[in-house]
Design a protein around this motif. Structure first.
Motif, mmCIF file in Angstrom:
data_model
loop_
_atom_site.group_PDB
_atom_site.id
_atom_site.type_symbol
_atom_site.label_atom_id
_atom_site.label_comp_id
_atom_site.label_asym_id
_atom_site.label_seq_id
_atom_site.Cartn_x
_atom_site.Cartn_y
_atom_site.Cartn_z
ATOM 1 N N TYR A 34 -73.399 22.631 7.289
ATOM 2 C CA TYR A 34 -74.091 21.452 6.771
ATOM 3 C C TYR A 34 -75.604 21.560 6.925
ATOM 4 C CZ TYR A 34 -69.636 19.203 6.083
ATOM 5 O OH TYR A 34 -68.375 18.901 5.622
ATOM 6 N N LEU A 35 -76.290 21.050 5.901
ATOM 7 C CA LEU A 35 -77.747 20.960 5.888
ATOM 8 C C LEU A 35 -78.100 19.481 5.767
ATOM 9 C CD1 LEU A 35 -78.428 23.933 3.442
ATOM 10 C CD2 LEU A 35 -78.569 23.958 5.937
ATOM 11 N N ARG A 36 -77.914 18.785 6.857
ATOM 12 C CA ARG A 36 -78.160 17.341 6.891
ATOM 13 C C ARG A 36 -79.368 17.064 7.791
ATOM 14 N NH1 ARG A 36 -71.852 15.636 8.173
ATOM 15 N NH2 ARG A 36 -71.111 15.509 6.009
ATOM 16 N N TYR A 37 -80.536 17.469 7.328
ATOM 17 C CA TYR A 37 -81.730 17.256 8.135
ATOM 18 C C TYR A 37 -82.157 15.791 8.062
ATOM 19 C CZ TYR A 37 -81.811 22.332 7.745
ATOM 20 O OH TYR A 37 -81.464 23.661 7.770
ATOM 21 N N ALA A 38 -82.752 15.314 9.132
ATOM 22 C CA ALA A 38 -83.134 13.907 9.226
ATOM 23 C C ALA A 38 -84.008 13.468 8.058
ATOM 24 C CB ALA A 38 -83.880 13.668 10.536
ATOM 25 N N LEU A 39 -83.618 12.346 7.451
ATOM 26 C CA LEU A 39 -84.398 11.698 6.395
ATOM 27 C C LEU A 39 -84.575 12.560 5.151
ATOM 28 C CD1 LEU A 39 -87.083 10.001 8.675
ATOM 29 C CD2 LEU A 39 -84.960 9.008 7.786
ATOM 30 N N THR A 40 -83.713 13.568 4.967
ATOM 31 C CA THR A 40 -83.636 14.294 3.705
ATOM 32 C C THR A 40 -82.499 13.692 2.888
ATOM 33 O OG1 THR A 40 -82.149 15.981 4.590
ATOM 34 C CG2 THR A 40 -84.531 16.406 4.742
ATOM 35 N N GLU A 41 -82.350 14.139 1.653
ATOM 36 C CA GLU A 41 -81.406 13.493 0.734
ATOM 37 C C GLU A 41 -79.988 13.357 1.293
ATOM 38 O OE1 GLU A 41 -79.650 14.055 -3.819
ATOM 39 O OE2 GLU A 41 -81.421 15.163 -3.175
ATOM 40 N N PRO A 42 -79.387 14.410 1.888
ATOM 41 C CA PRO A 42 -78.023 14.226 2.399
ATOM 42 C C PRO A 42 -77.939 13.183 3.498
ATOM 43 C CG PRO A 42 -78.537 16.557 2.171
ATOM 44 C CD PRO A 42 -79.825 15.821 1.993
ATOM 45 N N GLU A 43 -78.907 13.185 4.419
ATOM 46 C CA GLU A 43 -78.839 12.213 5.504
ATOM 47 C C GLU A 43 -79.123 10.806 5.001
ATOM 48 O OE1 GLU A 43 -80.220 10.698 9.748
ATOM 49 O OE2 GLU A 43 -81.388 10.731 7.911
ATOM 50 N N VAL A 44 -80.002 10.688 4.023
ATOM 51 C CA VAL A 44 -80.268 9.382 3.416
ATOM 52 C C VAL A 44 -79.005 8.848 2.741
ATOM 53 C CG1 VAL A 44 -81.548 8.209 1.579
ATOM 54 C CG2 VAL A 44 -82.742 9.731 3.164
ATOM 55 N N GLU A 45 -78.253 9.741 2.105
ATOM 56 C CA GLU A 45 -76.981 9.332 1.479
ATOM 57 C C GLU A 45 -75.992 8.861 2.539
ATOM 58 O OE1 GLU A 45 -73.491 11.135 -1.488
ATOM 59 O OE2 GLU A 45 -75.340 12.270 -1.136
ATOM 60 N N LEU A 46 -75.962 9.541 3.676
ATOM 61 C CA LEU A 46 -75.086 9.120 4.767
ATOM 62 C C LEU A 46 -75.528 7.784 5.361
ATOM 63 C CD1 LEU A 46 -74.633 12.607 6.432
ATOM 64 C CD2 LEU A 46 -72.815 11.246 5.376
ATOM 65 N N ARG A 47 -76.815 7.556 5.409
ATOM 66 C CA ARG A 47 -77.312 6.272 5.900
ATOM 67 C C ARG A 47 -76.887 5.143 4.960
ATOM 68 N NH1 ARG A 47 -81.664 6.909 9.601
ATOM 69 N NH2 ARG A 47 -82.908 5.224 8.719
ATOM 70 N N ALA A 48 -76.889 5.413 3.652
ATOM 71 C CA ALA A 48 -76.415 4.425 2.692
ATOM 72 C C ALA A 48 -74.920 4.171 2.878
ATOM 73 C CB ALA A 48 -76.711 4.893 1.264
ATOM 74 N N TRP A 49 -74.177 5.251 3.172
ATOM 75 C CA TRP A 49 -72.745 5.108 3.455
ATOM 76 C C TRP A 49 -72.533 4.228 4.691
ATOM 77 C CZ3 TRP A 49 -69.902 6.447 7.762
ATOM 78 C CH2 TRP A 49 -68.507 6.459 7.617
ATOM 79 N N PHE A 50 -73.352 4.403 5.711
ATOM 80 C CA PHE A 50 -73.282 3.587 6.926
ATOM 81 C C PHE A 50 -73.456 2.112 6.576
ATOM 82 C CE2 PHE A 50 -75.264 1.448 10.510
ATOM 83 C CZ PHE A 50 -74.559 1.904 11.620
ATOM 84 N N ARG A 51 -74.451 1.821 5.762
ATOM 85 C CA ARG A 51 -74.694 0.433 5.371
ATOM 86 C C ARG A 51 -73.513 -0.137 4.587
ATOM 87 N NH1 ARG A 51 -79.792 -1.571 5.773
ATOM 88 N NH2 ARG A 51 -81.465 -0.138 6.430
ATOM 89 N N ALA A 52 -72.950 0.688 3.707
ATOM 90 C CA ALA A 52 -71.819 0.218 2.906
ATOM 91 C C ALA A 52 -70.598 -0.060 3.770
ATOM 92 C CB ALA A 52 -71.484 1.249 1.822
ATOM 93 N N GLN A 53 -70.323 0.824 4.737
ATOM 94 C CA GLN A 53 -69.193 0.605 5.636
ATOM 95 C C GLN A 53 -69.389 -0.663 6.461
ATOM 96 O OE1 GLN A 53 -66.263 2.339 5.838
ATOM 97 N NE2 GLN A 53 -67.031 3.393 4.015
ATOM 98 N N ALA A 54 -70.612 -0.870 6.930
ATOM 99 C CA ALA A 54 -70.893 -2.077 7.701
ATOM 100 C C ALA A 54 -70.709 -3.325 6.840
ATOM 101 C CB ALA A 54 -72.311 -2.010 8.258
ATOM 102 N N GLN A 55 -71.188 -3.262 5.607
ATOM 103 C CA GLN A 55 -71.063 -4.407 4.706
ATOM 104 C C GLN A 55 -69.595 -4.734 4.439
ATOM 105 O OE1 GLN A 55 -72.719 -3.859 0.761
ATOM 106 N NE2 GLN A 55 -73.063 -6.040 0.500
ATOM 107 N N GLN A 56 -68.769 -3.703 4.252
ATOM 108 C CA GLN A 56 -67.339 -3.934 4.030
ATOM 109 C C GLN A 56 -66.693 -4.670 5.195
ATOM 110 O OE1 GLN A 56 -65.280 -0.259 3.079
ATOM 111 N NE2 GLN A 56 -66.830 0.324 1.558
ATOM 112 N N ARG A 57 -67.254 -4.490 6.374
ATOM 113 C CA ARG A 57 -66.688 -5.111 7.574
ATOM 114 C C ARG A 57 -67.436 -6.373 7.992
ATOM 115 N NH1 ARG A 57 -65.959 0.185 7.370
ATOM 116 N NH2 ARG A 57 -64.044 1.100 8.206
ATOM 117 N N GLY A 58 -68.366 -6.815 7.139
ATOM 118 C CA GLY A 58 -69.113 -8.023 7.458
ATOM 119 C C GLY A 58 -70.042 -7.859 8.637
#
Length: 406
Positions: A34-58
């Motif tokens: 994996y090439l998931r460097y901090a604040l690069t596109e892959p990690e930013v996508e994962l951060r968006a996934w984090f927000r979406a998972q949190a939103q699904q759980r209220g």
């Protein structure tokens, strides 16, 4: 009550389904790592996934101004919250589980607690810390160090990646630095992590509790010599920094083995980096770790001495810079014993650094390890079975129930 999900086989399947959502993100097709460097596109996508998972759980999400994300089950302003989570970023071509396992498991642990009808009396907060590996900006646990005030804001803001981008530029703003009012709301922190060794394989246990993190650090050594032509410069006339560098790598290996410690030189930069040119400058990075502070200090001092001695022989000049240093971290003994008893799990030390090691200086902190059959980490060979990951989720859920409900 919680173990029923594993008996039915549903939890491993739920883990796999959620895991597969992030598995392709940032994976290199060539290495499988994996090439998931901090604040690069892959990690930013994962951060968006984090927000979406949190939103699904209220669970509302907040940021601390340093790049760290927090999802809240309960009042975000309330005190005595229990914090859990890990990080998304990876080392170059790293494994899938180091970091993300702790975040995926935290969301699933929330699901398990809710399905079991658990109502926490203390808030539960899930964290995604930024730049834990230090692979982009050079300082490990950057987000947690900023949050706790362990790293000055000016230094963090000015850190630059290989392309010259500063941390402040990548963050989109100057980091906020220490947040004592936020840190003061947390009553405990538990980080679940894949094991980075084979102790759980040898003990035939799926989950363990951590006792301590070895003291460790990173040192950069810059060796300068005289750049020249590889074909016309006599061997006796050379001032070759590569010779000094090569000797230092071997010396670090020898000195670490003599002390039962660990030393690695896994990164090097060469100028001008041409096949037919004697280098003018070589920069190497030493990662050193030991079971106690004195052994670590002796190891680094021995390497410094060998480096200086060799530089005199080679006619080169050397500068050694400490880039980061983490003291021995003994996790809260009472908390570790309490969780080991709760889970009937072994207690293990680790030589790897974590955000938990930074936070341990400020609040009661514990770590859980999930078995890694390969024993390999920071590599595509890093692995964990779905069944063991499910066991880790249940262990984390049990711990979070214990800490938020009692």
């Amino acid at each position: 009550m919680l173990s029923d999900f594993v008996v039915e086989g549903a939890l491993p399947n739920r883990f796999r389904a959620l895991w597969d959502e992030i598995a392709p993100i940032g994976r290199d097709a060539g290495s499988g790592g994996y090439l998931r460097y901090a604040l690069t596109e892959p990690e930013v996508e994962l951060r968006a996934w984090f927000r979406a998972q949190a939103q699904q759980r209220g669970m509302p999400v907040t940021e601390d101004g340093n790049g760290n994300l927090f999802a809240h089950w309960g009042d975000p302003e309330a005190a005595d919250a229990v914090l859990t989570g890990s990080h998304f970023d990876s080392v170059p071509h790293g494994g899938a589980y180091d970091g993300p396992l702790g975040i995926v498991s935290a969301f699933l642990a929330v699901d398990e607690l809710r399905a079991a009808g658990v109502t926490p009396i203390r808030p539960l907060v899930l964290a995604a810390f930024v730049e834990e590996e230090g692979a982009r900006f050079g300082v490990p646990c950057l987000g947690s160090r900023l949050l706790t005030g362990a790293l000055p804001v000016d230094r963090a803001a000015a850190l630059r990646d290989a392309a010259g981008v500063s941390f402040a530029e990548a963050l989109g703003d100057r980091p906020a630095g220490a947040r004592p009012e936020l840190l003061g709301r947390f009553g405990a922190f538990v980080e679940l992590h894949v094991e980075q060794g084979r102790a759980l394989v040898e003990t035939d246990a799926p989950v363990a509790v951590a006792s301590a993190i070895w003291p460790h650090g990173r040192w950069r050594f810059d060796v300068t010599g005289e750049g020249n032509h590889a074909g016309t410069t006599r061997m006796a006339d050379r001032r070759d920094p590569m010779l000094t560098y090569a000797f230092t790598v071997l010396a670090a290996n020898k000195e670490a083995r003599l002390r039962g410690a660990h030393a690695t030189v896994g990164r090097v930069a060469v100028e001008p980096n041409a096949t037919n040119a004697i280098p003018s400058r070589v920069t190497g990075w030493l990662d050193a770790r030991a079971a106690d502070p004195q052994t670590l200090a002796d190891l680094v001092e021995a390497v410094r001495g060998k480096l200086a001695e060799r530089a005199r022989r080679d006619g080169t000049e050397v500068t050694v810079t400490e880039e980061s240093a983490t003291p021995l971290v003994a996790f809260d003994g009472g908390l570790a014993k309490r969780l080991a008893t709760l889970l009937d799990a072994p207690v293990l030390p680790t030589g790897a650094g974590h955000d938990a090691g930074v936070l341990a200086a400020h609040l009661p902190t514990a770590m859980l390890f999930v078995r890694n059959p390969s024993g390999v980490s920071h590599s595509p060979a890093e692995v964990a079975t779905d069944a063991d990951c499910a066991a880790g989720v249940l262990a984390l859920a049990a711990v979070l129930e214990e800490l938020t409900c009692r």
